[in-house]
Design a protein around this motif. Sequence first.
Motif, PDB file in Angstrom:
ATOM      1  N   LEU A  50       0.844  -1.197   0.000  1.00 46.15           N
ATOM      2  CA  LEU A  50       0.000   0.000   0.000  1.00 46.15           C
ATOM      3  C   LEU A  50       0.877   1.245   0.000  1.00 46.15           C
ATOM      4  N   PRO A  51       0.409   2.325  -0.595  1.00 38.81           N
ATOM      5  CA  PRO A  51       1.167   3.582  -0.521  1.00 38.81           C
ATOM      6  C   PRO A  51       1.320   4.019   0.935  1.00 38.81           C
ATOM      7  N   VAL A  52       2.432   4.667   1.222  1.00 41.70           N
ATOM      8  CA  VAL A  52       2.737   5.051   2.590  1.00 41.70           C
ATOM      9  C   VAL A  52       1.685   6.000   3.169  1.00 41.70           C
ATOM     10  N   TRP A  53       1.105   6.851   2.338  1.00 45.55           N
ATOM     11  CA  TRP A  53       0.103   7.780   2.864  1.00 45.55           C
ATOM     12  C   TRP A  53      -1.156   7.035   3.301  1.00 45.55           C
ATOM     13  N   ILE A  54      -1.474   5.927   2.659  1.00 43.23           N
ATOM     14  CA  ILE A  54      -2.633   5.125   3.072  1.00 43.23           C
ATOM     15  C   ILE A  54      -2.340   4.433   4.400  1.00 43.23           C
ATOM     16  N   LEU A  55      -1.132   3.911   4.542  1.00 48.07           N
ATOM     17  CA  LEU A  55      -0.754   3.309   5.826  1.00 48.07           C
ATOM     18  C   LEU A  55      -0.804   4.328   6.948  1.00 48.07           C
ATOM     19  N   ASN A  56      -0.296   5.515   6.691  1.00 50.56           N
ATOM     20  CA  ASN A  56      -0.295   6.565   7.705  1.00 50.56           C
ATOM     21  C   ASN A  56      -1.721   6.996   8.048  1.00 50.56           C
ATOM     22  N   ALA A  57      -2.552   7.199   7.037  1.00 50.46           N
ATOM     23  CA  ALA A  57      -3.948   7.583   7.269  1.00 50.46           C
ATOM     24  C   ALA A  57      -4.699   6.475   8.004  1.00 50.46           C
ATOM     25  N   GLY A  58      -4.433   5.238   7.615  1.00 54.12           N
ATOM     26  CA  GLY A  58      -5.088   4.106   8.274  1.00 54.12           C
ATOM     27  C   GLY A  58      -4.699   4.003   9.740  1.00 54.12           C
ATOM     28  N   SER A  59      -3.419   4.178  10.034  1.00 55.55           N
ATOM     29  CA  SER A  59      -2.996   4.108  11.441  1.00 55.55           C
ATOM     30  C   SER A  59      -3.610   5.248  12.237  1.00 55.55           C
ATOM     31  N   PHE A  60      -3.763   6.408  11.600  1.00 53.22           N
ATOM     32  CA  PHE A  60      -4.430   7.515  12.290  1.00 53.22           C
ATOM     33  C   PHE A  60      -5.877   7.152  12.624  1.00 53.22           C
ATOM     34  N   LEU A  61      -6.587   6.602  11.639  1.00 55.66           N
ATOM     35  CA  LEU A  61      -8.013   6.311  11.821  1.00 55.66           C
ATOM     36  C   LEU A  61      -8.288   5.185  12.819  1.00 55.66           C
ATOM     37  N   ILE A  62      -7.413   4.187  12.875  1.00 55.49           N
ATOM     38  CA  ILE A  62      -7.704   3.055  13.767  1.00 55.49           C
ATOM     39  C   ILE A  62      -6.953   3.107  15.096  1.00 55.49           C
ATOM     40  N   LEU A  63      -5.962   3.985  15.215  1.00 51.76           N
ATOM     41  CA  LEU A  63      -5.200   4.045  16.460  1.00 51.76           C
ATOM     42  C   LEU A  63      -5.211   5.435  17.089  1.00 51.76           C
ATOM     43  N   VAL A  64      -4.695   6.419  16.397  1.00 50.95           N
ATOM     44  CA  VAL A  64      -4.528   7.758  16.975  1.00 50.95           C
ATOM     45  C   VAL A  64      -5.872   8.423  17.255  1.00 50.95           C
ATOM     46  N   LEU A  65      -6.783   8.398  16.294  1.00 49.46           N
ATOM     47  CA  LEU A  65      -8.086   9.048  16.483  1.00 49.46           C
ATOM     48  C   LEU A  65      -8.897   8.418  17.611  1.00 49.46           C
ATOM     49  N   PRO A  66      -9.048   7.092  17.662  1.00 49.91           N
ATOM     50  CA  PRO A  66      -9.798   6.514  18.784  1.00 49.91           C
ATOM     51  C   PRO A  66      -9.171   6.818  20.155  1.00 49.91           C
ATOM     52  N   VAL A  67      -7.856   6.800  20.229  1.00 48.12           N
ATOM     53  CA  VAL A  67      -7.191   7.109  21.500  1.00 48.12           C
ATOM     54  C   VAL A  67      -7.460   8.555  21.903  1.00 48.12           C
ATOM     55  N   THR A  68      -7.356   9.471  20.950  1.00 47.48           N
ATOM     56  CA  THR A  68      -7.592  10.890  21.238  1.00 47.48           C
ATOM     57  C   THR A  68      -9.028  11.120  21.683  1.00 47.48           C
ATOM     58  N   LEU A  69      -9.978  10.485  21.001  1.00 52.44           N
ATOM     59  CA  LEU A  69     -11.393  10.616  21.382  1.00 52.44           C
ATOM     60  C   LEU A  69     -11.652  10.018  22.764  1.00 52.44           C
ATOM     61  N   TRP A  70     -11.039   8.890  23.069  1.00 54.21           N
ATOM     62  CA  TRP A  70     -11.213   8.241  24.367  1.00 54.21           C
ATOM     63  C   TRP A  70     -10.678   9.130  25.491  1.00 54.21           C
ATOM     64  N   LEU A  71      -9.491   9.683  25.301  1.00 53.18           N
ATOM     65  CA  LEU A  71      -8.916  10.567  26.320  1.00 53.18           C
ATOM     66  C   LEU A  71      -9.803  11.788  26.539  1.00 53.18           C
ATOM     67  N   ALA A  72     -10.290  12.385  25.448  1.00 52.91           N
ATOM     68  CA  ALA A  72     -11.157  13.561  25.559  1.00 52.91           C
ATOM     69  C   ALA A  72     -12.464  13.211  26.257  1.00 52.91           C
ATOM     70  N   TRP A  73     -13.033  12.060  25.939  1.00 50.37           N
ATOM     71  CA  TRP A  73     -14.271  11.639  26.585  1.00 50.37           C
ATOM     72  C   TRP A  73     -14.059  11.476  28.090  1.00 50.37           C
ATOM     73  N   ARG A  74     -12.969  10.803  28.482  1.00 44.43           N
ATOM     74  CA  ARG A  74     -12.697  10.585  29.912  1.00 44.43           C
ATOM     75  C   ARG A  74     -12.503  11.914  30.639  1.00 44.43           C
ATOM     76  N   GLU A  75     -11.775  12.843  30.020  1.00 42.50           N
ATOM     77  CA  GLU A  75     -11.523  14.122  30.695  1.00 42.50           C
ATOM     78  C   GLU A  75     -12.774  14.988  30.767  1.00 42.50           C
ATOM     79  N   SER A  76     -13.655  14.891  29.773  1.00 40.25           N
ATOM     80  CA  SER A  76     -14.870  15.715  29.805  1.00 40.25           C
ATOM     81  C   SER A  76     -15.967  15.067  30.639  1.00 40.25           C
TER      82      SER A  76
END
Length: 174
Positions: A50-76
Amino acid sequence: MTVDHPYDAVVTRGRLAWLRITAWVIDWLCISAWALVLVPLGLLLRGVDLPVWILNAGSFLILVLPVTLWLAWRESARGATPGKRLRGLAVISTRTGRKPTFLRALSRNALKVALPWELGHTVAYGFATQPSPEPWLITLTIIVSVVMLTWLSSLFFPVSPYDALARTAILPTG
């Protein structure tokens, strides 16, 4: 109500920094559990070209974004992540003195977690796929290093840059 002095005089900056660091370690143990759940997916994709930008976008969508949303939910919703709760810390809005709204907590965690993490991923993917680093990659590496050192050293300042921008603060609860 505006909170002028976010730290209790009883807790020193060094002690507060230690509490914040250990709280983050606890939170990363929780985050690591999610990353472990994703390992089989990574193994399945190992042989796929896969192109590197797809790997990077995919890792953002399945790892970074859920973690960021979870942390924000817990703090709010609860005023603290599991690590902060265990270490006796809470996130507050400096405008109200209460738990931050979800959007305020999201902006805090986007600046604190998602931005440096995604920039780090971009640098890692860049070095992994380019035979010799291009100037943009070297520049981005320097930017990532400055951001990470700033975030780390800011633990010893009254307010971190991401807390100042999000108008939040960390307070001891006990």
